[in-house]
Design an enzyme around this catalytic site. Structure first.
Site, PDB file in Angstrom:
ATOM      1  N   HIS A  47       0.893  -1.235   0.046  1.00 30.68           N
ATOM      2  CA  HIS A  47      -0.074  -0.061   0.111  1.00 30.68           C
ATOM      3  C   HIS A  47       0.981   1.376   0.058  1.00 30.68           C
ATOM      4  O   HIS A  47       0.620   2.074  -0.529  1.00 30.68           O
ATOM      5  CB  HIS A  47      -0.760  -0.178   1.249  1.00 30.68           C
ATOM      6  N   GLU A  91      -8.161   7.966  -5.078  1.00 32.59           N
ATOM      7  CA  GLU A  91      -7.559   6.771  -4.162  1.00 32.59           C
ATOM      8  C   GLU A  91      -8.547   5.730  -3.856  1.00 32.59           C
ATOM      9  O   GLU A  91      -9.841   6.036  -3.629  1.00 32.59           O
ATOM     10  CB  GLU A  91      -7.214   7.483  -3.042  1.00 32.59           C
ATOM     11  N   SER A  92      -8.073   4.334  -3.603  1.00 35.09           N
ATOM     12  CA  SER A  92      -8.932   3.455  -3.091  1.00 35.09           C
ATOM     13  C   SER A  92      -9.108   3.344  -1.670  1.00 35.09           C
ATOM     14  O   SER A  92      -8.373   3.830  -0.812  1.00 35.09           O
ATOM     15  CB  SER A  92      -8.356   1.977  -3.564  1.00 35.09           C
ATOM     16  N   HIS A  93     -10.210   3.199  -1.231  1.00 36.86           N
ATOM     17  CA  HIS A  93     -10.434   2.337   0.324  1.00 36.86           C
ATOM     18  C   HIS A  93     -11.377   1.349   0.133  1.00 36.86           C
ATOM     19  O   HIS A  93     -12.268   1.053   0.786  1.00 36.86           O
ATOM     20  CB  HIS A  93     -11.068   3.546   1.125  1.00 36.86           C
ATOM     21  N   HIS A  95     -10.436  -2.316   0.863  1.00 32.00           N
ATOM     22  CA  HIS A  95     -10.320  -3.383   1.881  1.00 32.00           C
ATOM     23  C   HIS A  95     -11.211  -2.868   3.283  1.00 32.00           C
ATOM     24  O   HIS A  95     -12.213  -3.791   3.690  1.00 32.00           O
ATOM     25  CB  HIS A  95      -9.179  -3.577   2.384  1.00 32.00           C
ATOM     26  N   ARG A 114      -7.781  15.257   2.102  1.00 29.17           N
ATOM     27  CA  ARG A 114      -6.916  15.712   2.649  1.00 29.17           C
ATOM     28  C   ARG A 114      -5.575  15.717   1.836  1.00 29.17           C
ATOM     29  O   ARG A 114      -4.749  16.803   1.550  1.00 29.17           O
ATOM     30  CB  ARG A 114      -6.522  14.840   4.065  1.00 29.17           C
ATOM     31  N   ASP A 271      -0.299  15.167   5.200  1.00 28.30           N
ATOM     32  CA  ASP A 271      -1.414  14.819   5.889  1.00 28.30           C
ATOM     33  C   ASP A 271      -0.800  13.103   6.483  1.00 28.30           C
ATOM     34  O   ASP A 271       0.004  12.725   5.655  1.00 28.30           O
ATOM     35  CB  ASP A 271      -2.605  14.593   5.384  1.00 28.30           C
ATOM     36  N   ASP A 496      -5.033   7.827 -11.900  1.00 29.76           N
ATOM     37  CA  ASP A 496      -5.573   6.636 -12.302  1.00 29.76           C
ATOM     38  C   ASP A 496      -5.461   5.764 -10.924  1.00 29.76           C
ATOM     39  O   ASP A 496      -4.739   5.915  -9.901  1.00 29.76           O
ATOM     40  CB  ASP A 496      -4.632   5.683 -13.348  1.00 29.76           C
TER      41      ASP A 496
END
Lengths: 740, 234
Positions: A47, A91-93, A95, A114, A271, A496
């Protein structure tokens, strides 16, 4: 400090391989203590380190004259004229959202906001690209309800409009949903902030929320696949790794940061996102080639007795780390105290190149910065290219019994039906600059105080990427490009969000490589650089990976908001002109899947020269004020595009194939998903066809607007009311059962 | 005319309403604009109009508007309202006005339990007020809503009293002006979207007129509210 090394099982629990641990011993020159091991673990997680993807990401085009900051910063920065910059990232979240959908999605929005305001931008728009499992899967309804409520709960409160996005349903996401959040912000070009620390002795300042015991090892969790439910590694057991969001504090943090950024007090700012205080401090020091000494006793904590390990690895939300100019501490403190936020000077910059962590007067951790931050492992993982699938000719796909019924079925299917139930839960008008609301090709926000605007979209067709990753990657970029042109915006750059399964499996890595190569090829051909992005791997459960899903977020500029187009068909008795070549490609199409019940075939060819030519042409028409309505053609082809235009404007239309040789069979003409196409409504076809001919753009008159029904060739008219019911009913009915 | 927009921590429509109001003020008298008043500034200068903007004051924690209603600046707003200074509360501002006791009733969770953001049609119930003088009674207008807690409730007699005394400013209606259940987006009693105090110097409404006061945003039905206020108070 103890010189005893951690036992092997503790190393493994930190997600580190034996080879990686050997490397740690080499870097440290001794065994790491527990805190130091934890820091290596998060910094070298997939990550945070991009260790499997970095080698391929480097192949993407990232430069153009209008790019101010490409990848490597918190977000990409582009020049939008008049001294302003657009700053954006997706951005992914994934999981966390599967484990706890409301908080997972909410903190995904908070995190990406942020990333954008850290750089000095006021966030002006949010979008989200969501993928859920089969509607019949028992978890899907709960996950969809939770994710939408979480996105709304955060974005609505902070007061940034959510203006667009996309949603797909596919059994391939049953065990791993995707929540990709994008934020677009605007900053003055002379007020852009980065994380590069400088000035030995300068104070390192912590502000925002207090640090708690939440989200510890979130980054490591997001770098592993899920096992079965209940078993070790099951998603349920990982709930404590999910953070809890507080949008109210984030709102205060945005305002306080922007207020301080208007002064000259800040040297660098970062951040605390994934891996919290660890990654933010290492990032700042590494970029500046400096060291940091931090006194952990001064970190504002939610509870007593927190260990250095917990403080360094917590992913508590709404926190910022800054380096201030000397003498600016009081000014900064007064701004943050005005907004009722914590403010603490927790350390200072050194020339040691090391991170020295102290607590109760003792050194509890001492690590070299560059080897951790920059010499993270980098793998060129073995990959197997995805085998080619056969091209299906239009004639091999059966005709529908009734074209009108087929259209109604497509308009009401989960992948095409109206998303109103979702976007009405998002405040899409706050800030009073939304000039293009959700439901069109791209959202449009006015640049505050001007008559210029930014158009923004997210796109990806996972079934194409699954069938042919390279073509699918190109198509995602091409569709984003088209959606911007279709509203009259000049496409400028993309972000992306690459979502894939376990990269240690060669066939998954093959999908990744194919998609990235496709994205790169399309972005190069369209002068559409990638300025930021995010990679999410290990999206798999019990060895089953998600469909490859490289979501593309894109931003374009509108110089004059009086010259835009929407999909709404509103002018009676106009000509409908189809731009672009229609070959009737039905492989991997929604028609094939929904009407013929087959999931097979190669996706449509992406001709990047045609994309560019046709896109430039339609944008020119819109800028010249010659287009009354415009829609790009995508899922479901021409018939679906026209139906969406008719519904948006409340005006009917009649569709007729042109009389020209080489036309595909009617059902392929209606529902084929050939790329590089737009449907426009214009007062008279003649001059537009003439101009198209001059520009080398294939164009044909395919119908007229008017009336209260949609008429397909050779079929009975379908009233708009009937079309609307088909389009609007499925999602509310599906979600109506939930009490979530 | 002088106007103040109160900014609470968590307000997020403060700029939006200031822009719409400033445009209305500038149409009458160039170079005038409202002042922004931070919630800790309880002794702000005298003004002709106080605006409580939309948003999530204090995060809407506890209850929407409850904490803002107890803030120092609100004690001053209540004091001035009682002296007759006009107060406009939009969305969260309406919630604060009910919590502060300047308007009767309360705003509870939408009947759907979901946040809802969309354009709705409102019927103007009276043109006889500072706020609605530029509308005609019975006129239908299109204004956006965006709230989770806009379901207006009041004791049975309170609603009847509001109706008797002409204190209902706006109601949710269908395109033809009919007060149907389908046109009611949140379950509000008597389709109430906005109400006055008895003296009609205080207006609270859930819809956001500031969001459709500019043609670039797709409509200007919200503009007469601001123009009317400026005209009446200048």
């Amino acid at each position: 400090m103890s010189q005893d090394g951690p036992p092997p099982n503790v190393v493994a629990e930190h997600g580190l391989s034996a080879e990686e641990y050997d490397r740690i011993l080499e870097i440290m020159g001794r065994a790491p203590n527990y805190l130091e091991l934890g820091i290596f673990s998060v910094m070298w997680s997939e990550h945070c380190s991009y260790k499997s993807s970095k080698v391929w990401l480097k192949t993407l085009p990232t430069e153009a004259p209008w790019v101010i900051h490409g990848p490597g910063e918190n977000a990409g920065v582009i020049d939008i004229g008049e001294g302003l910059a657009a700053i954006f990232k997706m951005e992914s979240h994934n999981h966390p959202s599967f484990i706890e959908p409301y908080q997972g999605a909410a903190t995904g929005v908070g995190g990406i906001l942020r990333d954008v305001f850290t750089m000095g931008a006021r966030p002006v728009a949010n979008l989200n690209a969501l993928r859920f499992g089969d509607p019949d899967h028992p978890k899907t309804r709960h996950l969809l309800a939770g994710v939408v409520a979480g996105i709304g709960g955060y974005g609505n409160c902070i007061g940034v409009p959510t203006v667009g996005g996309e949603v797909n349903f596919d059994p391939g996401y049953n065990g791993n949903i995707l929540v990709n959040a994008m934020t677009l912000g605007i900053a003055r070009q002379d007020r852009i902030f980065t994380s590069q620390a400088s000035g030995i002795g300068n104070p390192v300042v912590y502000t925002g929320s207090k640090t708690g015991r939440d989200g510890i090892h979130g980054a490591t969790m997001a770098s592993a696949e899920f096992g079965g439910d209940g078993a070790n590694g099951g998603a349920e057991e990982k709930r404590p790794t999910v953070q809890v969001g507080d949008p109210f504090t984030e709102k205060l943090l945005v305002e306080a940061c922007l207020e301080l950024m208007a002064t000259d007090a800040i040297v660098a700012i970062q951040d605390m996102g994934a891996a919290g205080l660890t990654s933010s401090s290492f990032e700042m020091a590494s970029k500046g080639g400096l060291g940091i000494e931090m006194d952990l006793d001064r970190v504002p904590c939610r509870e007593d007795g927190m260990t250095p390990y917990e403080m360094m690895l917590s992913e508590s939300q709404e926190r910022m780390l800054m380096v201030l100019k000397p003498g600016c501490e009081d000014l900064a403190r007064s701004v943050f105290e005005k907004w009722d936020l914590d403010f603490a000077i927790i350390g200072h910059l050194t020339d040691s190149g090391r991170m020295v962590l102290k607590m109760h007067g003792e050194v509890v951790g001492d690590l070299p910065i560059d080897p951790l931050a920059q010499a993270a492992p980098e793998y060129k993982r073995p990959y197997t290219p995805t085998p080619e699938v056969p091209v299906i000719a239009p004639g091999e796909v059966p005709e529908p019994a009734d074209a009108g019924a087929a259209l109604l079925q497509l308009l009401g299917c989960p992948d095409l039906c109206s998303r109103r139930w979702i976007w009405e839960q998002y405040d899409h008008m706050v800030m009073a600059d939304t000039a293009g609301r959700p439901g069109g090709d791209a959202g449009i926000v006015r640049i505050h105080g001007t008559n210029r605007g930014l158009a923004v979209t997210t796109d990806c067709t996972p079934r194409y990427c699954q069938a042919a990753p390279h073509a699918g990657g190109m198509q995602a970029v091409a569709e984003a490009w088209r959606n911007l042109n279709a509203v009259g915006a000049r496409p400028l750059a993309v972000t992306d969000n690459l979502n894939f399964g376990n990269p240690e499996r060669p066939e998954v890595m093959g999908q990744f490589v194919g998609c990235v190569q496709g994205i790169g090829e399309a972005c190069r051909a369209l002068d559409f650089p990638v300025v930021s992005g995010n990679v999410s791997l290990y999206n798999e459960t019990n060895g089953k990976a998600i469909p490859p899903t490289p979501a593309i977020g894109a931003v374009g500029l509108i110089e004059n908001l009086d010259r835009t187009a929407s999909i709404a068909l509103t002018c009676e008795d106009e000509d409908l002109v189809l731009l672009g070549d229609t070959l009737g490609h039905l492989g991997a199409s929604l028609y094939l899947r929904e009407i013929a019940g087959r999931r097979e075939g190669a996706p449509p060819t992406v001709d990047l020269k045609a994309e560019r030519r046709n896109g430039d042409f339609v944008r020119g028409l819109i800028e010249a004020g010659r287009v009354s309505a415009c829609h790009d053609l995508a899922d479901g082809g021409l018939a679906v595009a026209l139906a969406e235009m008719a519904l948006a404007g409340g005006l009917g239309a009649c569709l007729n194939p042109p009389e020209e040789p080489g036309l595909p069979p009617l059902h392929a003409w209606l529902f084929g998903e050939d790329q590089a196409r737009y449907l426009i409504s214009v007062p008279a076809a003649g001059p537009v066809l003439e101009a198209a001919k001059g520009a080398g753009v294939p164009a044909a008159k395919v119908g007229t607007s008017g009336g209260g029904a949609l008429t397909l060739p050779g079929a009975a008219p379908i009233s708009l009311d009937k079309l609307r019911s088909a389009h609007e009913e499925w999602l509310p009915a599906y979600m109506g059962d939930t009490q979530d | 005319m002088k106007a103040a927009v109160i900014v609470f921590p968590g307000s997020n429509c403060d700029r939006d309403v200031a822009v719409a109001l400033a445009a209305a003020m500038a149409r009458r008298n160039p170079n005038t604009a409202p002042v922004m008043v931070w919630h800790k500034d309880a002794d702000f200068a005298a003004v002709d109009l106080i605006v409580l903007p939309g948003g999530f004051s204090y995060g809407d924690y506890l209850r929407c508007g409850a904490m803002a209603a107890k803030s120092p600046v609100m004690r001053e707003v209540v004091r001035r309202a009682e002296k007759g200074v006009p107060v406009l509360g939009i969305c969260n501002g309406f919630q604060i006005l009910t919590e502060a006791g300047l308007l009767p009733g309360a705003l509870i969770r939408n009947a759907s339990l979901k946040f809802v953001c969309r354009d709705v049609t409102l019927r103007v119930e009276t043109g006889q007020s500072l706020f609605t003088s530029r509308y005609e009674e019975g006129q239908t207008i299109r204004i956006p809503i965006a709230h989770h807690d806009g379901n207006y409730v009041a004791g049975g007699e309170d609603v009847a009293r509001l109706e008797d005394r002409g204190q209902i400013a706006f109601r949710y209606c269908d395109a033809g002006g009919a007060l149907t259940g389908a046109a009611n987006p949140n379950g509000s009693a008597a389709n109430i979207a906005g109400i006055f105090n008895e003296a009609k110097t205080v207006l609270g409404l859930m819809p956001h007129p500031e969001r459709l006061a500019d043609p670039a945003l797709g409509g200007i039905d919200g503009r007469p509210l601001f123009d009317g206020l400026v005209e009446a108070l200048s």
